[in-house]
Enzyme design. Structure first.
Site, PDB file in Angstrom:
ATOM      1  N   ASP A 203      43.481  40.135  39.265  1.00 30.18           N
ATOM      2  CA  ASP A 203      42.048  40.409  39.352  1.00 30.18           C
ATOM      3  C   ASP A 203      41.330  39.298  38.593  1.00 30.18           C
ATOM      4  OD1 ASP A 203      39.417  41.786  39.513  1.00 30.18           O
ATOM      5  OD2 ASP A 203      40.619  43.494  40.125  1.00 30.18           O
ATOM      6  N   HIS A 225      41.522  36.701  40.757  1.00 28.44           N
ATOM      7  CA  HIS A 225      40.300  36.599  41.544  1.00 28.44           C
ATOM      8  C   HIS A 225      39.355  35.518  41.040  1.00 28.44           C
ATOM      9  CE1 HIS A 225      40.700  41.034  43.136  1.00 28.44           C
ATOM     10  NE2 HIS A 225      41.709  40.248  43.486  1.00 28.44           N
TER      11      HIS A 225
END
Length: 364
Positions: A203, A225
């Protein structure tokens, strides 16, 4: 000398008791070594230096480093582990003023997140404990920690004047089933510096949701991410100001440099700088600014309630995969203003045909 055990608190002298010290938690002149969470809880208030030696934190408990007296140094030694339970956590919580948290050579914090990973992160499945709450950890330093396999989110930061330096957060074992393993989530904070972080996760490497005077530099982010501002909007604090993200690498991640704001919300993102960011193997967007997030997902319909102004993208360079988009800018009407765009070069992917309200000087 004081010996802290769950059933004994004694103060005495003598060679026989000194010889027994390795089996106990020992405090001498403000320096304390603890081998259990119960001993830490009862003894931490009187310690100026706390060594946490091979602590096995019981299931469902927090390693409690809150309320430490000003100036305390905490040292992780050996391997810190955590029992299994489905709960919200955090596994570790720390607060205080002028606190130093570090580790001895060879030490590690092993969360063994694989016991919780089910591919759903915080969106369902097993309830997963967050790792580290750094709330009201002011004028403090976290240095050199080596952290492995957090069940879900890593460091939650709500503090003032906190420096985090040379921290490793390695969730590379969670490539298939790890999810929402954000490394550093920053909210309602001022004067935060994160320097030299090495992150393998699934993430955001960094997510700044609110706060001012925040620096992330010399970072290495792999597998997640990317470096993110937001989502901004819909919280009690919706102001992001004076954030510098610089001299960092983003590798094999969904996004490179990202700003995202919430559909229909109000707030402001000002004075954000992405400088000298190197990208490689980005799978979604190299540079992305989106003002259309609703319920955690993009809608394709930007709104202008969150102002995104005085933004710098400078020397954000590198490659994305062939299925990715080099640059995507989706701003509300009149909400993205006064941007500086210099020396950026993102290649390898597609050119977006869906950009809207791109501010003067930027390219999409």
């Amino acid at each position: 000398m004081h010996f802290f055990q769950s059933s004994l608190v004694a103060a005495t002298m003598g060679a026989a008791l000194v010889a027994a010290a390795p089996a106990a938690d020992l405090e001498t002149r403000g320096s304390c070594t603890f081998t259990s969470t119960s001993a830490l809880k009862s003894g931490k208030a009187s310690c100026s230096t706390i060594t946490l030696q091979n602590i096995a934190v019981p299931a469902g408990e927090t390693l409690d480093l809150t309320g430490l007296k000003a100036g305390t140094t905490v040292v992780f030694d050996g391997t810190t582990t955590f029992g299994y339970k489905e709960w919200e956590g955090p596994l570790i919580s720390a607060s205080g003023t002028s606190i130093t948290i570090k580790q001895n050579p060879g030490a590690k914090i092993d969360c063994d997140g694989a016991r919780w990973w089910d591919g759903k992160g915080g969106n369902g499945g097993k309830k997963k404990p967050k790792f580290f709450s750094a709330h009201k950890l002011n004028k403090s330093n976290i240095t050199g920690l080596k952290v492995y396999n957090t069940p879900v989110h890593g460091f939650s930061i709500q503090s003032d004047h906190l420096t985090i330096k040379d921290v490793l957060l390695d969730n590379s074992a969670g490539t298939k089933l790890g999810h929402n393993t954000d490394a550093f989530d920053v909210g309602s904070s001022t004067y935060i510096t994160i320097d030299g972080a090495t992150v393998y996760n699934q993430d955001d490497c960094l997510a700044v949701n609110s706060g001012e005077h925040i620096t992330f530099t010399n970072g290495y982010c792999n597998g997640g991410h990317g470096l993110s501002i937001g989502s901004v909007g819909g919280r009690s604090n919706n102001v992001v100001n004076d954030v510098t993200i610089s001299n960092s690498q983003v590798i094999n991640s969904q996004n490179g440099a990202r700003i995202k704001t919430v559909y229909g919300a109000t707030g402001s993102v000002t004075g954000v700088k992405f400088q000298d960011i190197s990208l490689k193997g980005i799978t979604k967007y190299g540079i992305v600014v989106q003002q259309d997030y609703e319920n955690g997902k993009p809608t394709g319909k930007p709104t202008n309630g969150v102002k995104v102004s005085d933004i710098t993208f400078e020397k954000v360079t590198g490659t994305v995969t062939s299925s990715a988009t080099d640059i995507y800018i989706l701003c509300g009407s009149g909400s993205c203003t006064n941007w500086t765009w210099s020396g950026n070069s993102v290649t390898g992917g597609k050119k977006s045909s869906s950009c809207k309200n791109v501010p003067a000087g930027a390219s999409c």
